[in-house]
Write a protein that holds these residues in place. Structure first.
Motif, mmCIF file in Angstrom:
data_model
loop_
_atom_site.group_PDB
_atom_site.id
_atom_site.type_symbol
_atom_site.label_atom_id
_atom_site.label_comp_id
_atom_site.label_asym_id
_atom_site.label_seq_id
_atom_site.Cartn_x
_atom_site.Cartn_y
_atom_site.Cartn_z
ATOM 1 N N LEU A 1 -6.563 -1.815 -3.689
ATOM 2 C CA LEU A 1 -5.315 -1.482 -4.507
ATOM 3 C C LEU A 1 -5.979 -0.054 -4.931
ATOM 4 O O LEU A 1 -6.258 0.244 -5.835
ATOM 5 N N SER B 1 -0.434 2.181 -4.449
ATOM 6 C CA SER B 1 -0.422 0.920 -4.393
ATOM 7 C C SER B 1 0.324 0.194 -5.395
ATOM 8 O O SER B 1 0.293 0.752 -6.610
ATOM 9 N N ASP C 1 0.719 -1.228 0.042
ATOM 10 C CA ASP C 1 -0.133 0.052 0.104
ATOM 11 C C ASP C 1 0.957 1.220 -0.144
ATOM 12 O O ASP C 1 2.027 1.277 -0.036
ATOM 13 N N GLU C 2 0.205 2.451 0.119
ATOM 14 C CA GLU C 2 0.982 3.808 -0.027
ATOM 15 C C GLU C 2 1.840 3.897 1.088
ATOM 16 O O GLU C 2 2.847 4.764 1.043
#
Length: 551
Positions: free
Chosen positions: A342, A346, A312-313
């Motif tokens: 997502l 991501s 993930d971010e």
């Protein structure tokens, strides 16, 4: 040098000496019928009897041996003897000279360290199929000989040129077969990946090393329309041209089934039956996933394949959970779909077992190592892809095929974010629904500063799709407009799962023209069933280059 004493140490002489007996030949009994006539005549010849091994001269025997024989002694390996075959192959050498200067052919073959080892250890050593300066190949056996100050090494070389050439021809044939399989494999893989609007994608394929036949790994990216993208990776069990051919058939089938816009588990269900028809003895693993930017999720189904990894971010990496069914070609299993977030920022990785599987490690160890590499991998998808391959230790002589597919959903900001916008309207039904939808679409397209012609086409397509849903669909209904840097997408969803189809309306028909109009004015259109029941009908318009930027 005392050749008679050293000859007792030559291979085979001790066994022959032990086999001798003191028995003498029996007297001639011609006429008794116990000896054939030919044998009787031979025994009655006046020839002298065959000499025993001890009666033969060692030099005479070694000079006539067709193999190369050299005898050296001392730490400098000074030449004590070379037989005729050796001098014929490499020329005369001075007796008593050190081998390093007088026998350069042994130095070039790297045998001098071996002579040192044999002299120290007192144990024989053999090196196989070394190509000598004369262009021929020999197998060298170095045997210790003598004792004390007379210790030396007997070098015995057998000409194996014919075997070496046959082996080289076999290797060349195997290389050609492998090159054919690799060429077939690469030709069946996508030459250029499709480029979705909302994803950035990179992929790589590494065939197994020269000692391994190419396998059946493959990957693909398929744009489904309406902003959605299908991603596929698979691995056909087995190696060689057959595995590559089966891979090609499965990849073609996946692209055909993807055009039906089915859920991932239904695509795998169709592939499972096809794999059994192609070859009942051939199985394959596969992951089929669909990314919808409106949902911000990756919906997937797996047939015996390794889990997808998603970062993930924030840099947290997770594996996709079940469901995972058996490989394709086994039959008798109902596949199901799962999903994983997502969102923007991501990164997801799909891969085959060659990237993480090692013979001396558990498979989970390799996946955990890949997770750590993904957590620290930054940059674009191609950079991430290359870094993951390097971190896994994949080299040109890797023992298995490797396929990797990396996709990123970039987090956009600034002017770039103005090119990706969404707008949605809930349609409550009734006579005011169509005018309200047209007004909403007109206002949105005007705010997005589209040129007048594209604005009018978008409003017309919205009107026809909404009218079709009001007439043939059921609540809940929803209108969604989406723009990217390349296209305008219009989508209407409702609760009825009957998919519309384009048909030719007769002059007297009062309906049936809406989808035909949309298909005529739009760049593409399509429909699909939604997971919760109902359907979605969409169309899209390619944007002029001048409309791809905010003015």
């Amino acid at each position: 040098m005392n050749f008679t004493r050293w000859s007792a140490r030559l291979p085979g002489t001790q066994r022959r000496a032990a086999a001798r007996t003191e028995q003498t030949a029996p007297p001639d009994r011609r006429g008794e019928g116990s000896v054939p006539a030919a044998r009787a005549e031979q025994l009655t010849d006046g020839d002298r009897p065959v000499p025993a091994v001890d009666d033969l001269g060692v030099r005479e025997v070694l000079d006539r041996v067709p193999c190369l024989v050299a005898l050296v002694h001392g730490p400098d390996h000074r030449i004590a003897y070379l037989n005729d075959a050796y001098t014929t192959a490499f020329g005369l050498r001075p007796v008593g000279a050190p081998a390093r200067g007088a026998l350069p052919e042994l130095d070039e073959l790297g045998l001098l360290p071996l002579l040192d080892q044999v002299l120290r250890s007192g144990k024989p050593r053999t090196v196989k199929s070394r190509k000598a300066p004369d262009g021929r190949s020999y197998t060298f056996t170095c045997t210790p000989a003598g004792e004390g100050d007379s210790r030396g090494v007997l070098v015995f070389a057998t000409d194996v040129t014919g075997h070496a050439e046959a082996a080289e021809r076999l290797r060349a044939s195997e290389r050609r077969q492998r090159e054919t399989a690799v060429t077939l494999q690469r030709s069946l893989l996508p030459q250029e990946l499709e480029e979705p609007d909302d994803l950035r994608i990179a992929a790589t394929y590494h065939p197994g090393g020269t000692e391994a036949a190419v396998g059946g790994d493959w990957y693909d990216v398929i744009t489904l329309g309406g902003g959605r993208t299908a991603l596929v990776i698979g691995d056909v069990m087995g190696r060689g041209v057959r595995a590559a051919a089966v891979m090609g058939q499965l990849r073609t089938a996946v692209r055909a089934y993807a055009r039906l816009d089915l859920p991932p588990h239904e695509v795998l269900q169709l592939l499972d039956g096809l794999a059994m028809e192609i070859d009942a003895n051939q199985i394959a693993t596969c992951v089929y996933a669909i990314h919808d930017p409106n949902e911000g999720r990756l919906v997937y189904a797996s047939a015996g394949h390794l889990p997808i990894l998603v970062r993930d971010e924030n840099g947290t990496v997770r594996r996709t959970d079940e469901p995972t069914g058996p490989p394709l070609g086994t039959g008798g299993w109902m596949h199901s779909s799962g999903s994983v977030p997502l969102g923007p920022g991501s990164t997801a990785v799909l891969y085959t077992d060659g990237l993480v599987e090692r013979r001396d490690e558990d498979l989970d160890v390799g996946i955990a190592s890949l997770e750590r590499a993904l957590a620290g991998a930054t940059g674009g998808p191609q950079v991430v892809c290359d870094r993951l391959v390097r971190s896994a230790g994949v080299t040109p002589d890797h023992d298995d095929d490797v396929a990797v597919l990396v996709l990123q959903h970039p987090a956009r900001s600034g002017p770039d974010s103005e090119l990706f916008r969404n707008a949605a309207l809930e349609l409550l039904g009734g006579v005011e629904a169509a005018p309200r939808a047209r007004a909403f679409a007109s206002g949105v397209l005007t705010s997005w500063r589209f040129p007048p012609e594209l604005h009018d086409l978008g409003v017309l397509a919205t009107s026809e799709l909404v009218a079709n849903s009001l007439q043939h669909g059921t609540p809940p209904m929803r209108l969604r407009l989406r723009r990217t840097d390349r296209r305008l997408i219009i989508e209407v969803t409702d609760g009825d799962d009957h998919l519309p189809r384009r048909r030719r309306a007769e002059p007297g028909d009062e309906s049936g023209r809406g989808i035909a109009i949309v298909a005529t004015i739009a760049s593409a259109w399509g429909s699909r069933r939604t997971p919760g029941g109902g359907k979605a009908v969409w169309c899209e318009f390619l944007l002029p280059k001048t409309a791809g930027a905010v003015v």
